[in-house]
Scaffold this motif. Sequence first.
Motif, PDB file in Angstrom:
ATOM      1  N   VAL A  42       0.841  -1.204   0.000  1.00  0.00           N
ATOM      2  CA  VAL A  42       0.000   0.000   0.000  1.00  0.00           C
ATOM      3  C   VAL A  42       0.873   1.249   0.000  1.00  0.00           C
ATOM      4  O   VAL A  42       0.587   2.235  -0.695  1.00  0.00           O
ATOM      5  CB  VAL A  42      -0.957  -0.008   1.211  1.00  0.00           C
ATOM      6  CG1 VAL A  42      -1.653   1.350   1.369  1.00  0.00           C
ATOM      7  CG2 VAL A  42      -1.994  -1.106   1.070  1.00  0.00           C
ATOM      8  N   ASN A  43       1.965   1.211   0.768  1.00  0.00           N
ATOM      9  CA  ASN A  43       2.879   2.360   0.788  1.00  0.00           C
ATOM     10  C   ASN A  43       3.506   2.613  -0.584  1.00  0.00           C
ATOM     11  O   ASN A  43       3.733   3.765  -0.973  1.00  0.00           O
ATOM     12  CB  ASN A  43       3.975   2.141   1.829  1.00  0.00           C
ATOM     13  CG  ASN A  43       3.467   2.295   3.246  1.00  0.00           C
ATOM     14  OD1 ASN A  43       2.444   2.946   3.470  1.00  0.00           O
ATOM     15  ND2 ASN A  43       4.162   1.703   4.195  1.00  0.00           N
ATOM     16  N   GLN A  44       3.776   1.537  -1.338  1.00  0.00           N
ATOM     17  CA  GLN A  44       4.305   1.718  -2.690  1.00  0.00           C
ATOM     18  C   GLN A  44       3.307   2.458  -3.578  1.00  0.00           C
ATOM     19  O   GLN A  44       3.686   3.344  -4.358  1.00  0.00           O
ATOM     20  CB  GLN A  44       4.649   0.359  -3.298  1.00  0.00           C
ATOM     21  CG  GLN A  44       5.845  -0.322  -2.652  1.00  0.00           C
ATOM     22  CD  GLN A  44       6.194  -1.622  -3.343  1.00  0.00           C
ATOM     23  OE1 GLN A  44       6.232  -1.696  -4.579  1.00  0.00           O
ATOM     24  NE2 GLN A  44       6.436  -2.667  -2.566  1.00  0.00           N
ATOM     25  N   PHE A  45       2.034   2.090  -3.460  1.00  0.00           N
ATOM     26  CA  PHE A  45       0.997   2.788  -4.221  1.00  0.00           C
ATOM     27  C   PHE A  45       0.941   4.263  -3.832  1.00  0.00           C
ATOM     28  O   PHE A  45       0.870   5.150  -4.685  1.00  0.00           O
ATOM     29  CB  PHE A  45      -0.377   2.151  -3.957  1.00  0.00           C
ATOM     30  CG  PHE A  45      -0.664   0.925  -4.760  1.00  0.00           C
ATOM     31  CD1 PHE A  45      -1.236   1.027  -6.026  1.00  0.00           C
ATOM     32  CD2 PHE A  45      -0.395  -0.336  -4.268  1.00  0.00           C
ATOM     33  CE1 PHE A  45      -1.521  -0.094  -6.769  1.00  0.00           C
ATOM     34  CE2 PHE A  45      -0.667  -1.467  -5.002  1.00  0.00           C
ATOM     35  CZ  PHE A  45      -1.236  -1.356  -6.265  1.00  0.00           C
ATOM     36  N   LYS A  46       0.961   4.518  -2.528  1.00  0.00           N
ATOM     37  CA  LYS A  46       0.853   5.900  -2.053  1.00  0.00           C
ATOM     38  C   LYS A  46       2.044   6.740  -2.512  1.00  0.00           C
ATOM     39  O   LYS A  46       1.877   7.901  -2.907  1.00  0.00           O
ATOM     40  CB  LYS A  46       0.740   5.913  -0.523  1.00  0.00           C
ATOM     41  CG  LYS A  46      -0.587   5.373  -0.002  1.00  0.00           C
ATOM     42  CD  LYS A  46      -0.635   5.412   1.520  1.00  0.00           C
ATOM     43  CE  LYS A  46      -1.992   4.943   2.034  1.00  0.00           C
ATOM     44  NZ  LYS A  46      -2.055   4.931   3.518  1.00  0.00           N
ATOM     45  N   LEU A  47       3.224   6.156  -2.463  1.00  0.00           N
ATOM     46  CA  LEU A  47       4.415   6.893  -2.876  1.00  0.00           C
ATOM     47  C   LEU A  47       4.396   7.157  -4.382  1.00  0.00           C
ATOM     48  O   LEU A  47       4.727   8.261  -4.835  1.00  0.00           O
ATOM     49  CB  LEU A  47       5.671   6.122  -2.489  1.00  0.00           C
ATOM     50  CG  LEU A  47       7.008   6.815  -2.771  1.00  0.00           C
ATOM     51  CD1 LEU A  47       7.073   8.172  -2.074  1.00  0.00           C
ATOM     52  CD2 LEU A  47       8.174   5.933  -2.329  1.00  0.00           C
TER      53      LEU A  47
END
Length: 486
Positions: free
Chosen positions: A379-384
Amino acid sequence: MSNNVLKNLKPYEVFKYFEEITQIPRGSGNEKGISDYLVAFAKEHNLEVIQDEALNVIIKKPGTAGYEGAPTIVLQGHMDMVNEKNQGTEHDFDKDPLKLRVEGDMLYATGTTLGADNGIAMAYAMALLASKDIAHPPVEALMTTDEEAGMSGAMALNPEHINGRILINIDSEEEGKLLVSCAGGVRVSVTLPIKWEDIKEDKTPIVIRLRGLKGGHSGMEIHKGRGNSNKIMGRILYDLQDRVSYNLCSLNGGAKNNAIPREADAVLLVNKEDVEGLKAVASSWNEVLKNELKASDPDVNVQVEVLPDRYNKMFSKETTKKAVQLLYLIPSGIQTMSMEIAGLVQSSTNLGVVTTSKDMITYDSATRSSVKTLKEDLVNQFKLLAEVVGVECETRADYPDWQYDADSKIRRVFERVYKEMTGNDPEIVAIHAGVECGLFKEKFGEMDMISFGPNLYDVHTPDEHISISSTERMWNYLIAVLKEIK
């Protein structure tokens, strides 16, 4: 209530209750009748029963003689079934009972789903609760609602209603396989606002269509290496950027975010002198894809066509660039494999649906992991990525994982009893999809869990059927396991 079609089948009590269950409509969202039936059953047998606002039912029975001090066992399944019927079959799932038939060792419903997923769990639990001669520890039979459509029953369950900390889920479909882990998941949406431009010069609209992919369930079949139409379209459009000047008009692919997308369409506008060049480049991808996907998707094909339509607006160059960047860079496919269970996909994400609306392009992904922190990392990869590109990212429908417990005591009991009964070791399995055990693990904390069941085939289809002999063997297996828990 019953038509006694199954009166000669063994185990008699199990099939007696299963037949009664099949006479009650119980598609997801329509569980009031079956929930009330379970309550009436409990009262008829003078058992403690709880029916909550979500229509979940919990029936409690004390342990038999010698088992009064044994740990409480939670027997768990779900009430609802998937309503599917063959074309031409006259059946109203809101009011009609299922029409059962026996063919050799198999039990079917005629023209419709059978609902053995998960009516067999209710039938097993009811047969045990009604028994007077089966040795067992204290039992809490937990039957939830809406499992097939979103697990809202399990989500709404009040943990204070359950005392047991050993849970046996009866929602698996292969005899001899013990389910010990499942993935959690979350839906991730990235949205790109569209900046439209008026078309001030003569442009030719061209559609690129991607067809012939097999697709499949984004959890259960993600390991098969099948092509994702949205990701492939991203590669094609990125390749075109360095060769032909174009603006996008629309970008669409896939139907459900939990399915590997099979098709994708992109409409581009180009100058007349670039038409043949664009067609040649896009068509050249047929050879690339047929080589890369020759084992998984041999029928893949890229179609390029000049459209007769005239367009008044197109994406700006900036929007076109960002649209392609996102399509290319959004992660999709297997991310990590388990080192504890051979062959198990540990984490993955699937760019399942891309849609163009009036104001934005939406990229919908289903992200799964049997380890919570890996799901959070994805999820953090998507947000970044969204932050870098300058777009929005939102998450929804977050459900928890059930992580493998190497020290599970209930698994060891199931393994030992199976070995004693069959001479063989059961297969320990995990699935890269969600089951209710994940929610229970989060809701109850320390809960030792396992899932098993008899052989079911073609579930969620009108050809669904269950093995009669396997139902008997797994019933005897359950009784033998319960006898061992003191």
